[in-house]
Design an enzyme around this catalytic site. Structure first.
Site, PDB file in Angstrom:
ATOM      1  N   TRP A 107      39.512 -31.406  29.296  1.00 23.18           N
ATOM      2  CA  TRP A 107      39.755 -30.488  28.168  1.00 23.18           C
ATOM      3  C   TRP A 107      40.696 -29.353  28.532  1.00 23.18           C
ATOM      4  O   TRP A 107      41.568 -28.983  27.733  1.00 23.18           O
ATOM      5  CB  TRP A 107      38.430 -29.970  27.604  1.00 23.18           C
ATOM      6  CG  TRP A 107      37.655 -31.081  26.985  1.00 23.18           C
ATOM      7  CD1 TRP A 107      36.505 -31.644  27.454  1.00 23.18           C
ATOM      8  CD2 TRP A 107      38.012 -31.844  25.817  1.00 23.18           C
ATOM      9  NE1 TRP A 107      36.124 -32.689  26.637  1.00 23.18           N
ATOM     10  CE2 TRP A 107      37.020 -32.827  25.634  1.00 23.18           C
ATOM     11  CE3 TRP A 107      39.076 -31.783  24.908  1.00 23.18           C
ATOM     12  CZ2 TRP A 107      37.060 -33.748  24.585  1.00 23.18           C
ATOM     13  CZ3 TRP A 107      39.114 -32.691  23.852  1.00 23.18           C
ATOM     14  CH2 TRP A 107      38.114 -33.653  23.697  1.00 23.18           C
ATOM     15  N   ASP A 176      37.195 -21.590  26.851  1.00 27.06           N
ATOM     16  CA  ASP A 176      36.692 -22.635  25.965  1.00 27.06           C
ATOM     17  C   ASP A 176      35.224 -22.864  26.326  1.00 27.06           C
ATOM     18  O   ASP A 176      34.918 -23.382  27.387  1.00 27.06           O
ATOM     19  CB  ASP A 176      37.522 -23.918  26.189  1.00 27.06           C
ATOM     20  CG  ASP A 176      36.969 -25.116  25.427  1.00 27.06           C
ATOM     21  OD1 ASP A 176      35.966 -24.979  24.710  1.00 27.06           O
ATOM     22  OD2 ASP A 176      37.570 -26.209  25.563  1.00 27.06           O
ATOM     23  N   LYS A 200      28.135 -29.061  19.090  1.00 27.93           N
ATOM     24  CA  LYS A 200      27.304 -29.459  20.231  1.00 27.93           C
ATOM     25  C   LYS A 200      26.014 -28.639  20.285  1.00 27.93           C
ATOM     26  O   LYS A 200      24.932 -29.189  20.194  1.00 27.93           O
ATOM     27  CB  LYS A 200      28.088 -29.313  21.521  1.00 27.93           C
ATOM     28  CG  LYS A 200      29.292 -30.255  21.554  1.00 27.93           C
ATOM     29  CD  LYS A 200      30.239 -29.901  22.658  1.00 27.93           C
ATOM     30  CE  LYS A 200      31.559 -30.620  22.523  1.00 27.93           C
ATOM     31  NZ  LYS A 200      31.456 -32.069  22.630  1.00 27.93           N
TER      32      LYS A 200
HETATM   33  N1  PMP Z   1      36.720 -28.411  24.518  1.00 28.98           N
HETATM   34  C1  PMP Z   1      35.627 -29.004  25.004  1.00 28.98           C
HETATM   35  C2  PMP Z   1      35.001 -28.453  26.229  1.00 28.98           C
HETATM   36  C3  PMP Z   1      35.112 -30.141  24.364  1.00 28.98           C
HETATM   37  O1  PMP Z   1      34.021 -30.736  24.847  1.00 28.98           O
HETATM   38  C4  PMP Z   1      35.751 -30.634  23.214  1.00 28.98           C
HETATM   39  C5  PMP Z   1      35.245 -31.807  22.429  1.00 28.98           C
HETATM   40  N2  PMP Z   1      34.261 -32.530  22.875  1.00 28.98           N
HETATM   41  C6  PMP Z   1      36.901 -29.988  22.759  1.00 28.98           C
HETATM   42  C7  PMP Z   1      37.340 -28.870  23.426  1.00 28.98           C
HETATM   43  C8  PMP Z   1      37.640 -30.496  21.561  1.00 28.98           C
HETATM   44  O2  PMP Z   1      36.958 -30.125  20.434  1.00 28.98           O
HETATM   45  P1  PMP Z   1      37.299 -30.742  19.002  1.00 28.98           P
HETATM   46  O3  PMP Z   1      36.941 -32.186  19.041  1.00 28.98           O
HETATM   47  O4  PMP Z   1      36.416 -29.926  18.101  1.00 28.98           O
HETATM   48  O5  PMP Z   1      38.741 -30.535  18.755  1.00 28.98           O
END
Ligand code: PMP
Length: 324
Positions: A107, A176, A200
């Site tokens: 990520w 994040d 989550k």
């Molecule tokens: N950052 C993290 C740590 C994630 O786990 C995720 C998605 N699982 C995201 C960003 C991306 O999020 P989204 O699918 O809402 O764009």
């Protein structure tokens, strides 16, 4: 009575929601608090929705003890939308248009890649062969001209979680927290921006919480879409355009549930108990269970210790059956 079939859900997000929240949503779906209308149908400009969004914001503030000089906004576009919003809003803080990224998994790697569209990106450590640990912060090569330092508190795919807040010597710290938001207390005052998708730990997909320090507002690039512009959204209490009303409503209910269950501190205690139940089995399995690859089980806030007991029992039986 709640007699419907329920599976044990370790989904990665969208993830399990507290049963009591789902029942509340069900109860209120057709007639929200006697108004004769569903939240799904309600104007985002109505006084009733204003109350929902205000309560939800207050709960985020209360649960994380957010200082007054921070705005809390609710945006669409998910965590990935913030991969763009962060550089679009913050890269203009300094002339060099450079940003520091700590890349500890998929990520943060994705976020750094997105930022390259708008900024010069400095990865503060040598490229990691494998995402299994956090490179020693003493070795990070922070650029004094960087507009901000970015990291991901919990790499959902690779399982690397920071158990400390990096000391970035006064630089603007961006985090994040999509997969560990409100799973433990956090000192918000150490951050410039925190963001997290709700799906989550705190609700359903569609809404992303952004906590931003006020002095960082107003630096967006002129190319920044207004819906992603923190100043525009903060100035309009997240109502610059139609927000994800229903997701905000669900989030409010989950936050209330977190509050009634002891808040962030209790969520952390529970998380530690739950993860220990699984990691003990992995650690004692003499290599039968390894941490990378295979099946993923997420133990987000709404997953109960009883759920985890079931997984632990299954893992034990599975190992006994198939161990050579
Ligand atoms: N950052 C993290 C740590 C994630 O786990 C995720 C998605 N699982 C995201 C960003 C991306 O999020 P989204 O699918 O809402 O764009």
């Amino acid at each position: 009575m709640d007699t419907l079939r329920q599976v044990v859900n370790f989904g990665p997000g969208p993830a399990k929601l507290p049963r009591s929240v789902l029942l509340e949503v069900q109860k209120e779906l057709l007639d929200y608090k006697g108004l004769g209308i569903s939240v799904l149908e309600m104007s985002h400009r109505s006084p009733d929705f204003a109350k929902i969004i205000k309560t939800t914001e207050s709960l985020v503030r209360e649960l994380l003890n957010i200082p007054d000089n921070y705005k809390v906004i609710f945006l669409q576009g998910g965590g990935s939308g913030q991969f763009s919003a962060i550089p679009l809003n913050l890269i203009g803080l300094k002339e060099a248009r450079c940003a520091d990224y700590v890349v500890t998994g998929a990520w943060s790697a994705k976020a750094a890649e997105e930022a390259r569209k708008f900024a010069t990106v400095n990865i503060v450590h040598p490229k990691l062969e494998r995402y299994t640990k956090i490179p020693d912060p003493n070795t990070w090569n922070l650029n004094p001209d960087a507009s901000y330092v970015y990291y991901c508190a919990n790499e959902t795919v690779h399982g690397v979680e920071f158990n400390f807040v990096p000391d970035v010597k006064g630089a603007v710290l961006v985090c994040d927290m999509s997969s560990n938001f409100l799973s433990k207390p956090v000192d918000v005052s150490k951050f410039g921006v925190i963001f997290a998708g709700a799906q989550k730990n705190i609700g359903s997909a569609g809404v992303t919480v952004v906590i931003v320090r006020e002095d960082l507002l107003g630096f967006a690039l002129k190319e920044c879409p207004s819906v992603l512009d923190y100043k525009v959204q903060a100035g309009n209490n997240s109502l610059y355009n139609t927000p994800p009303c229903f997701s905000i409503y669900v989030m409010g209910l989950v936050l209330e549930w977190i509050k009634n269950n002891g808040g962030a501190t209790a969520m952390e205690e529970l998380s530690l108990i739950k993860s220990k139940m699984i990691y003990d089995i992995i650690d004692e399995s003499q290599g039968f269970y390894v941490s990378v690859g295979g099946i993923r089980a997420s133990l987000y806030n709404a997953v109960t210790t009883e759920d985890v007991q079931k997984l632990a029992a299954f893992m034990k039986t599975f190992m006994e059956t198939y161990q050579l």
